[in-house]
Motif scaffolding. Sequence first.
Motif, PDB file in Angstrom:
ATOM      1  N   VAL A 594       0.810  -1.215   0.000  1.00 44.31           N
ATOM      2  CA  VAL A 594       0.000   0.000   0.000  1.00 44.31           C
ATOM      3  C   VAL A 594       0.854   1.281   0.000  1.00 44.31           C
ATOM      4  O   VAL A 594       0.316   2.376  -0.113  1.00 44.31           O
ATOM      5  CB  VAL A 594      -0.939   0.025   1.220  1.00 44.31           C
ATOM      6  N   GLY A 595       2.144   1.116   0.129  1.00 39.76           N
ATOM      7  CA  GLY A 595       2.978   2.320   0.138  1.00 39.76           C
ATOM      8  C   GLY A 595       4.443   1.969   0.062  1.00 39.76           C
ATOM      9  O   GLY A 595       4.848   0.797   0.156  1.00 39.76           O
ATOM     10  N   LEU A 596       5.261   3.018  -0.126  1.00 40.46           N
ATOM     11  CA  LEU A 596       6.710   2.865  -0.210  1.00 40.46           C
ATOM     12  C   LEU A 596       7.341   4.011   0.575  1.00 40.46           C
ATOM     13  O   LEU A 596       6.963   5.169   0.391  1.00 40.46           O
ATOM     14  CB  LEU A 596       7.183   2.911  -1.671  1.00 40.46           C
ATOM     15  N   GLU A 597       8.273   3.664   1.452  1.00 39.51           N
ATOM     16  CA  GLU A 597       8.997   4.710   2.166  1.00 39.51           C
ATOM     17  C   GLU A 597      10.284   5.029   1.427  1.00 39.51           C
ATOM     18  O   GLU A 597      11.063   4.123   1.084  1.00 39.51           O
ATOM     19  CB  GLU A 597       9.317   4.291   3.602  1.00 39.51           C
ATOM     20  N   ASP A 650      -1.976   2.071  -6.806  1.00 40.87           N
ATOM     21  CA  ASP A 650      -2.569   2.013  -5.476  1.00 40.87           C
ATOM     22  C   ASP A 650      -1.615   2.475  -4.379  1.00 40.87           C
ATOM     23  O   ASP A 650      -2.025   2.614  -3.232  1.00 40.87           O
ATOM     24  CB  ASP A 650      -3.016   0.572  -5.166  1.00 40.87           C
ATOM     25  N   ALA A 651      -0.349   2.657  -4.707  1.00 39.75           N
ATOM     26  CA  ALA A 651       0.644   2.923  -3.667  1.00 39.75           C
ATOM     27  C   ALA A 651       0.804   4.420  -3.421  1.00 39.75           C
ATOM     28  O   ALA A 651       0.524   5.245  -4.287  1.00 39.75           O
ATOM     29  CB  ALA A 651       1.992   2.311  -4.057  1.00 39.75           C
ATOM     30  N   CYS A 652       1.252   4.732  -2.209  1.00 38.27           N
ATOM     31  CA  CYS A 652       1.644   6.096  -1.869  1.00 38.27           C
ATOM     32  C   CYS A 652       3.121   6.074  -1.499  1.00 38.27           C
ATOM     33  O   CYS A 652       3.724   5.015  -1.370  1.00 38.27           O
ATOM     34  CB  CYS A 652       0.802   6.641  -0.715  1.00 38.27           C
ATOM     35  N   VAL A 653       3.706   7.243  -1.338  1.00 35.47           N
ATOM     36  CA  VAL A 653       5.116   7.332  -0.971  1.00 35.47           C
ATOM     37  C   VAL A 653       5.221   8.172   0.295  1.00 35.47           C
ATOM     38  O   VAL A 653       4.538   9.179   0.454  1.00 35.47           O
ATOM     39  CB  VAL A 653       5.966   7.949  -2.107  1.00 35.47           C
ATOM     40  N   SER A 654       6.057   7.724   1.243  1.00 41.97           N
ATOM     41  CA  SER A 654       6.267   8.455   2.489  1.00 41.97           C
ATOM     42  C   SER A 654       7.695   8.987   2.505  1.00 41.97           C
ATOM     43  O   SER A 654       8.628   8.299   2.101  1.00 41.97           O
ATOM     44  CB  SER A 654       6.010   7.553   3.698  1.00 41.97           C
ATOM     45  N   LYS A 816       2.187  -7.911  -6.428  1.00 40.53           N
ATOM     46  CA  LYS A 816       1.437  -6.794  -5.869  1.00 40.53           C
ATOM     47  C   LYS A 816       1.054  -7.078  -4.422  1.00 40.53           C
ATOM     48  O   LYS A 816       0.665  -6.184  -3.701  1.00 40.53           O
ATOM     49  CB  LYS A 816       0.189  -6.516  -6.689  1.00 40.53           C
ATOM     50  N   ASN A 817       1.169  -8.346  -4.046  1.00 43.43           N
ATOM     51  CA  ASN A 817       0.951  -8.730  -2.661  1.00 43.43           C
ATOM     52  C   ASN A 817       2.197  -9.464  -2.182  1.00 43.43           C
ATOM     53  O   ASN A 817       2.882 -10.133  -2.972  1.00 43.43           O
ATOM     54  CB  ASN A 817      -0.272  -9.616  -2.491  1.00 43.43           C
TER      55      ASN A 817
END
Length: 828
Positions: A594-597, A650-654, A816-817
């Motif tokens: 769901v995201g990538l740091e 679907d991903a966000c970035v932090s 993706k999972n």
Amino acid sequence: MRLHAKVLLVVVPLAVIPLLILGWLAYDQLRSTAVERSSIQMTTLMDQMARNFQMHQDVAKANAKLFADASLMRAYALTEDEEERYVLMLPSLLKLFSSYLRAYPDYTEIRFLLPDGYEDARTTLIPIPNITEEEGETPFFQELSRFKGDAFVQVSTPPDSYTVSLQVARPVRLIDLATQDPLNGKPALRGYLVVTMGLGFMAEQMAGSRMGENGHTLIVNSDGKILFHHDPSQLGQTISAPLLKKALGTGKGEELVPTLYQEADSLLATRRLHEGLLLIGILPKEELLEESQRLGNSVGWIVLGTIVLLIFALLISMNVLMVRPLKQLMGAVREIGRGNLAPTIALSTSDELGKLGLSFQEMAGNLEKSRVRVERLAYHDSLTGLPNRFRAHETLRCMISLAHRESRRMAVLFLDLDNFKRVNDTLGHQVGDQLLMEMAIRLQVVLRAEDVIHQEVSQNTLDVLARLGGDEFVVLLSNVSSSRDAAKVASRILDIMKLPFYFNENEIYSGCSIGISLFPSDGSDVDDLIKRADAAMYQAKSQGRNNFQFYSASYNLAALEHISLEGRLRRALKNNELVLYYQPLVQARTGKIVGLEALLRWNDPLDGIIPPDRFIPVAEESGLILPLGEWVLREAGRQLSTWHAAGFTDACVSVNVSAIQLQRQDLVTIVDQVLKDNGLRPWQLELEITETALMRIRPEVIGDLNAMRRKGVTISLDDFGTGYSSLSLLQELPIGKLKIDKSFVRDMLVDPKDAAIVSAVLFIAKSLGLQSTAEGVETPEQAARLAEEGCDQLQGYLLCRPLPVAEMTEFLKSRKNIEIPQATLKTY
């Protein structure tokens, strides 16, 4: 330059200047009169043209209202039956429009547009092709549809006529009496009545309006394109960019502005007729200045003749009255320069030159006194009377020579007042100066008799204390048997400096920090000893101030390494040596990414990968964290946009944000720009702020975070549990997610205290409606326990290590999972 020439340069202007002033006044008066007359003529003409345009515009707006309020127009707009509307009423409406056009010859076209932009009715007296029947996508209709007033006016070039026209549109808002209550009904938009008026009347007025022989007017649009000009060959041309800039910056006024037009100096006046329509008046300067130039030539010849006569008269007078006596004085000055302080000056005159000779003799008698005073000022501080930096270095150089010769040890004490800047800022520089003088007195009192410079150094070496500048002092100890002797002196100085100072009923406490370097162990020349004592003083300040420290090579190496790392980091920003690695954030229940740091790495050409915990503190201390943090935000946003284009939507970035960025950078503007430039939605960007940093920021920064949170940007509290935030404050902060520090996750299965902290944090997050993320997940048992406790997201080496962009792209393509390994939980 000889004296004759110098006197001429002084005297001749005194006679010539009055003539020049009179000539200039006459010239300036003539020029001012011409400019004023032309200004009045030009401004009157341009005001008349501007009023004419405004009058036509106001009439067009009034007619548009009149046409729109006509009963036939209102009935046509309310009729929805197509047969009645287009068969019975449209011909009458067009006939009515034609009568309007015949009554107002300047009007070229009348149209009725439906709310969607369709051209429902149109009338012209001359054959004009109808190119844009569907006007819904035209710029004119786009602006018209956003207009909320009663009369919309725009100057443009309709595609039907290809000529610059004034278009006046009137929204037709009516109540359908057949279906609505006339008292309580709300008018609905039925369409727009658009009247198009040509601007030929402006061209006619410009053709008949001239100023002088070559002055004229022209009309341009906002891009500088000439729309109307008395010379047809100029139509469609573009005026120069400097002229357009000056015209746009010139307001309505009586003064004309100098400018360059068609390679000729001219005077400029402008009037803004409408948005995008500018009236420009041009008047060449040559017509104004012909008469004043003739007067200037006459004045010049008069001045030239006067100068020639003055030169001859002055040369004869100066040779007799000045040059000969001055030559005698020059001889006397040469004698003084050779050391003869009693020269004979044979001047028989008692005028100013004779008195000057006596002054030379008095000056020679005072030279010795002045030499002593100058030497004192050159070698001593004017405030405290102590030796200055130059004298201290010179004295230390002599002391080093003696120490070498006699195999002695010596010490240098570098003193700096603590919190001296606070005294200056709060009590004023006058109190600060008094504090420095009192400190100098105390230091002189506390030094032992043995702490004087050896008498062989100089005849005047009783001072061992010197002021280097500001609040920095240095004590030179010429003979110490060991470092303990220097420490004793430093201790006595610290003791006496602990006593309060009293100035103007103010009690001031101001300790000092002392750095000590020893000869020969810490250095063998002046620069090394002073520099290393200075470094030791900074070490004393870092140890809490009001103490002394001996020079430490390791401390100096650490400082040098810090400076070197800062310089290399500046170079790394320029040479693109910084890269971002990414680590996925995974849903604990489903394993969905769901995201990538974004994690910053520095690939140094010499040392390879340098960890963030080594260079981030340097960046924060030097201010490089501001460009560095902005680069990380923009690069992370750009990369996420690239991944979205590849199908990972679907991903966000932090991104981690420093406290310094929050305090000193306009983070709201930068975040908005990153989202706009990369086409991202606010929820796709997450800002991670450590708990410690969030506790130190100002209240207005909290407002900025609230603004970003309201837009949809997620604010994550990183390393939660390691700071000191209270739960009440946590409730007020604009936080959307809590990240559990990996130090608690690492031992949660073996340490009941860490397990209790993790459970408490997850309970807090759930109670406050916040998301939760656990960092440092490395075993299946940890993942299973966190999922059971209700943790939303997992992050750690169990799922994926941080990867560079290329490897992370392949990782995202392959899955993706992420399958979270199952484990049997053990109780403890």
